[in-house]
Design an enzyme around this catalytic site. Structure first.
Site, mmCIF file in Angstrom:
data_model
loop_
_atom_site.group_PDB
_atom_site.id
_atom_site.type_symbol
_atom_site.label_atom_id
_atom_site.label_comp_id
_atom_site.label_asym_id
_atom_site.label_seq_id
_atom_site.Cartn_x
_atom_site.Cartn_y
_atom_site.Cartn_z
ATOM 1 N N GLU A 1 18.875 24.057 100.174
ATOM 2 C CA GLU A 1 17.862 23.263 99.537
ATOM 3 C C GLU A 1 18.341 23.203 98.106
ATOM 4 O OE1 GLU A 1 14.174 25.837 99.454
ATOM 5 O OE2 GLU A 1 13.916 25.209 97.153
ATOM 6 N N HIS B 1 11.883 34.398 101.844
ATOM 7 C CA HIS B 1 11.341 34.091 103.326
ATOM 8 C C HIS B 1 11.285 35.483 104.186
ATOM 9 C CE1 HIS B 1 12.942 29.640 102.455
ATOM 10 N NE2 HIS B 1 11.676 30.201 101.781
ATOM 11 N N ASN C 1 13.006 26.397 106.045
ATOM 12 C CA ASN C 1 11.729 27.016 105.165
ATOM 13 C C ASN C 1 10.650 27.110 106.233
ATOM 14 O OD1 ASN C 1 13.360 24.689 103.824
ATOM 15 N ND2 ASN C 1 12.503 26.080 101.902
HETATM 16 P P1 FAE Z 1 1.442 35.515 103.151
HETATM 17 O O1 FAE Z 1 1.457 33.787 103.086
HETATM 18 O O2 FAE Z 1 2.642 36.092 102.446
HETATM 19 O O3 FAE Z 1 0.420 35.979 103.228
HETATM 20 C C1 FAE Z 1 0.014 37.301 103.304
HETATM 21 C C2 FAE Z 1 -1.381 37.791 102.555
HETATM 22 O O4 FAE Z 1 -1.667 38.886 102.932
HETATM 23 C C3 FAE Z 1 -1.054 37.864 100.893
HETATM 24 O O5 FAE Z 1 -2.201 37.174 100.270
HETATM 25 C C4 FAE Z 1 -1.111 39.142 100.436
HETATM 26 O O6 FAE Z 1 -1.623 39.501 99.307
HETATM 27 C C5 FAE Z 1 -2.081 39.567 101.453
HETATM 28 N N1 FAE Z 1 -2.109 41.184 101.908
HETATM 29 C C6 FAE Z 1 -0.898 41.915 102.196
HETATM 30 N N2 FAE Z 1 -1.030 43.275 102.448
HETATM 31 C C7 FAE Z 1 -2.569 43.225 102.412
HETATM 32 C C8 FAE Z 1 -3.286 44.437 102.635
HETATM 33 N N3 FAE Z 1 -2.954 45.490 103.226
HETATM 34 N N4 FAE Z 1 -4.620 44.189 102.640
HETATM 35 C C9 FAE Z 1 -5.189 42.670 102.084
HETATM 36 N N5 FAE Z 1 -4.221 41.834 102.104
HETATM 37 C C10 FAE Z 1 -3.135 41.994 102.242
HETATM 38 O O7 FAE Z 1 2.039 35.627 104.716
HETATM 39 N N6 FAE Z 1 8.245 28.527 102.557
HETATM 40 C C11 FAE Z 1 8.325 27.357 102.911
HETATM 41 O O8 FAE Z 1 8.194 27.012 104.024
HETATM 42 N N7 FAE Z 1 8.716 26.503 101.875
HETATM 43 C C12 FAE Z 1 8.950 26.693 100.606
HETATM 44 O O9 FAE Z 1 9.152 25.820 99.643
HETATM 45 C C13 FAE Z 1 8.714 28.063 100.146
HETATM 46 N N8 FAE Z 1 9.100 28.561 99.017
HETATM 47 C C14 FAE Z 1 8.810 29.725 98.654
HETATM 48 C C15 FAE Z 1 8.915 30.263 97.419
HETATM 49 C C16 FAE Z 1 8.592 31.473 96.782
HETATM 50 C C17 FAE Z 1 8.858 31.797 95.514
HETATM 51 C C18 FAE Z 1 8.029 32.553 97.708
HETATM 52 C C19 FAE Z 1 7.635 33.765 97.287
HETATM 53 C C20 FAE Z 1 8.329 32.167 99.089
HETATM 54 C C21 FAE Z 1 8.106 30.817 99.353
HETATM 55 N N9 FAE Z 1 8.243 30.245 101.099
HETATM 56 C C22 FAE Z 1 8.326 29.026 101.316
HETATM 57 C C23 FAE Z 1 7.781 31.436 101.693
HETATM 58 C C24 FAE Z 1 6.357 31.019 102.431
HETATM 59 O O10 FAE Z 1 5.577 31.290 101.274
HETATM 60 C C25 FAE Z 1 6.127 32.304 103.276
HETATM 61 O O11 FAE Z 1 6.984 32.186 104.448
HETATM 62 C C26 FAE Z 1 4.537 32.297 103.857
HETATM 63 O O12 FAE Z 1 3.624 32.543 102.528
HETATM 64 C C27 FAE Z 1 4.327 33.469 104.479
HETATM 65 O O13 FAE Z 1 3.013 33.126 105.358
HETATM 66 P P2 FAE Z 1 2.257 34.452 105.934
HETATM 67 O O14 FAE Z 1 0.960 33.900 106.356
HETATM 68 O O15 FAE Z 1 3.111 35.227 107.099
#
Ligand code: FAE
Length: 555
Positions: free
Chosen positions: A411, A496, A534
């Protein structure tokens, strides 16, 4: 000029037919999205609010409890609610719906404050140094938006709050190339994913492509055009990728007509305007059903079958204050529990619950198959005539695709410092074969991850297939000042995290956990360590697929 009228960016100097076709694979999610898909039922949601806050009441019974409000959780909540099921979402992070003293909800990337980090007293910026100076600084301990969770060999960055990773990420919304999909999720029908669930996910997320004419001249994408020039001069295919940012808003930012967000570098600690986070898409639609409530600052600590032997699960939840202290512990009963706490959150919970006997019948695949999506970062020092621009939009729009030849998709990332750095910055996603495992450490009362820093070497080697060649061609060198003193590679982190409760191993082929009917996994932990691009579009599409089947067969 005919290319300008297509939805895809125009070919540039030196682009051959092969690279055009490769460009289409990512930008060409247009063919997956389709105008019709984008006009689908979720696209009008952007101005609406996330579900109403409603703190869980101890002893209450809920039909469906969703742990986490990221991509997997938001899809699950919306689809269940539309099927007539009442849903309670439990989120450990904050609601992010209230402005701070500066009038903004989120802090700026260059000025981290109490809002920026999850329960740290010092920032841990992914890019830790600049021109030899460390960038980290002290901040008040607070339930901030970005968690830099440290395991022995890797720091895993994750979003915390209602909207999960959508709050902090770069918005790059990439559908993997179809021919690579079976290596990502071998048990999933490719036809169905590309015919139904990827289009549904892209529509639901509000994914669009940037106006190529505007991109060609916008000051804020000079860094990306320099990235293209260097990629193509070394013979690499340069591909445009869709995003969830509102491009019309960005155009107005550029003219000064609206408050700036991407154009003032907002990303890591939240975007105050312009980005279509889950709060504006899936969660807004979920709220509109009237069947979804969310408890922010509530952390699930236990799930176990109800003691009486009756139906359902006892879920123990800790309510936190904004300093992270537990102010209440609540037990509720749920007919069904959907684990959507993200790859790390879900894997940690399940690993502990299996090891401590709360969910004894989970199988031995729990905690396995975790990978970092091959993430590795680096910067290149350009010549003075290749300025990358003082103004850099924080939303990436393009990458260099050397996956087939070298195992890397890089990227072209912004470095929105507000000054001219003459640096090109990249986050590479690479074909890294290493997979780690979560295990329960009873003595320390925590879950460990056995990833080793040395396991990043295949990722560095893959990234070098691109950047060694570009440096040689351009007569340039790697930056050594961004990740420490004389350190070229950002090999200590991932954005990721993927895996830990892999589809068709820890669960059946639709996310049902083995051994405990009524428990499901819906997030990135289903994906075995790598998506080749991503990940959030794939996480969303897989959740769409699985919940459709679960609603049809289980409810
Ligand atoms: P996620 O979105 O992490 O959601 C999980 C939620 O569960 C969070 O809000 C937590 O706070 C909550 N949680 C965790 N444990 C508990 C608990 N015990 N009790 C209650 N709540 C809890 O999971 N991906 C892309 O495709 N494109 C991008 O441009 C991209 N850029 C990124 C940039 C950064 C800086 C970061 C950190 C990530 C990036 N990602 C990107 C990755 C993407 O955001 C990530 O793969 C997804 O958010 C994961 O989705 P999930 O639904 O697995």
């Amino acid at each position: 000029m005919t290319h300008y009228s297509s939805p895809l960016p125009p070919p540039s100097h030196g682009t051959d037919a092969r690279s055009v076709s490769r460009r289409r694979f990512l930008a060409g999610t247009g063919s997956v999205l389709g105008a019709a898909a984008l006009a689908g039922p979720l696209s009008a949601a952007s101005a609406q609010a996330a579900p109403a806050r409603a703190a869980l009441v101890p002893g209450e019974r809920v039909s469906a409890l969703v742990i986490g409000t990221g991509y997997g959780g938001s899809v699950t909540a919306l689809r269940l609610a539309r099927a007539g099921v009442d849903v309670h979402m439990v989120e450990m992070g904050m609601a992010w719906d209230t402005p701070g003293p500066d009038g903004n909800i989120f802090a700026n990337t260059t000025r981290p404050d109490y809002r920026s980090y999850w329960l740290r007293t010092r920032t841990k910026q992914p890019l830790s140094n600049f021109l030899g100076f460390p960038l980290d600084k002290d901040v008040p301990r607070h339930t901030g938006i970005l968690d830099a969770e440290e395991f022995a060999g890797i720091t895993v960055y994750q979003g915390r709050g209602v909207g999960g990773g959508s709050l902090v990420n770069g918005g790059m919304a990439v559908t993997p190339r179809r021919e690579r999909f079976s290596a990502v999720l071998p048990s999933v029908n490719t036809e169905e994913m590309y015919g139904t669930y990827y289009p549904r996910a892209n529509a639901g997320l509000g994914v669009t492509e940037i106006d190529p004419l505007w991109w060609e001249s916008a000051e804020c994408y000079q860094y990306a055009r320099v990235g293209r020039k260097h990629a193509e001069r070394s013979g690499f295919p340069f591909v445009f990728v869709p995003n969830v940012y509102d491009w019309e808003y960005m155009k107005r930012e550029a003219t000064g007509a609206v408050p700036k967000s991407a154009l003032t570098g907002e990303v890591l600690y939240g975007n105050n305007h312009g980005k279509k986070t889950l709060q504006k898409t899936y969660l807004a639609q979920a709220a509109a059903t009237g069947r979804v409530a969310v408890s922010p600052l509530h952390k699930v600590t236990s799930v176990s079958p109800v003691a009486s032997g009756g139906a359902g699960y006892t879920v123990v939840v800790e309510q936190l204050d904004t300093a992270g202290a537990v102010i209440a512990t609540k037990a509720v009963t749920a007919d069904r529990v959907f684990f959507a706490a993200g790859s790390v959150g879900t894997s940690k919970l399940l690993t502990r619950l299996k090891a401590t006997g709360a969910l004894p019948r989970l199988n031995d695949e729990i905690g396995k198959g975790w990978g970092d999506n091959g993430n590795v970062m680096c910067g290149r020092a350009n010549h003075m005539w290749d300025a990358t621009g003082k103004l850099q939009a924080s939303m990436p729009t393009a990458g260099i695709d050397n996956w087939d030849a070298g195992g890397a998709f890089a990227e072209v990332a912004p470095l929105p410092t507000g000054i001219e750095t003459y640096a090109s910055f990249y986050l590479s996603i690479t074909k890294n074969p290493h997979r780690a495992q979560f295990t329960w450490n009873a003595a320390a009362n925590r879950v460990d991850l056995d990833w080793q820093t040395a396991w990043k070497q295949p990722s560095i080697d893959a990234a070098r297939t691109i950047f060694d060649k570009i440096n040689k061609k351009e007569g340039t060198i790697y930056r050594t000042d961004l990740f420490g003193a004389y350190k070229i590679w950002g090999d200590h982190l991932t954005y990721h995290p993927l895996g830990g409760a892999v589809l068709n191993r820890a669960t059946d082929n639709y996310g049902r956990l083995h051994g405990h009917p009524g428990l499901y996994v819906m997030d990135g932990s289903l994906i075995p360590g790598n998506t080749s691009v991503n990940p959030f579009v794939t996480i969303t599409a897989l959740a769409e697929r699985n919940i459709e089947r679960i609603i049809a067969d289980d409810l």
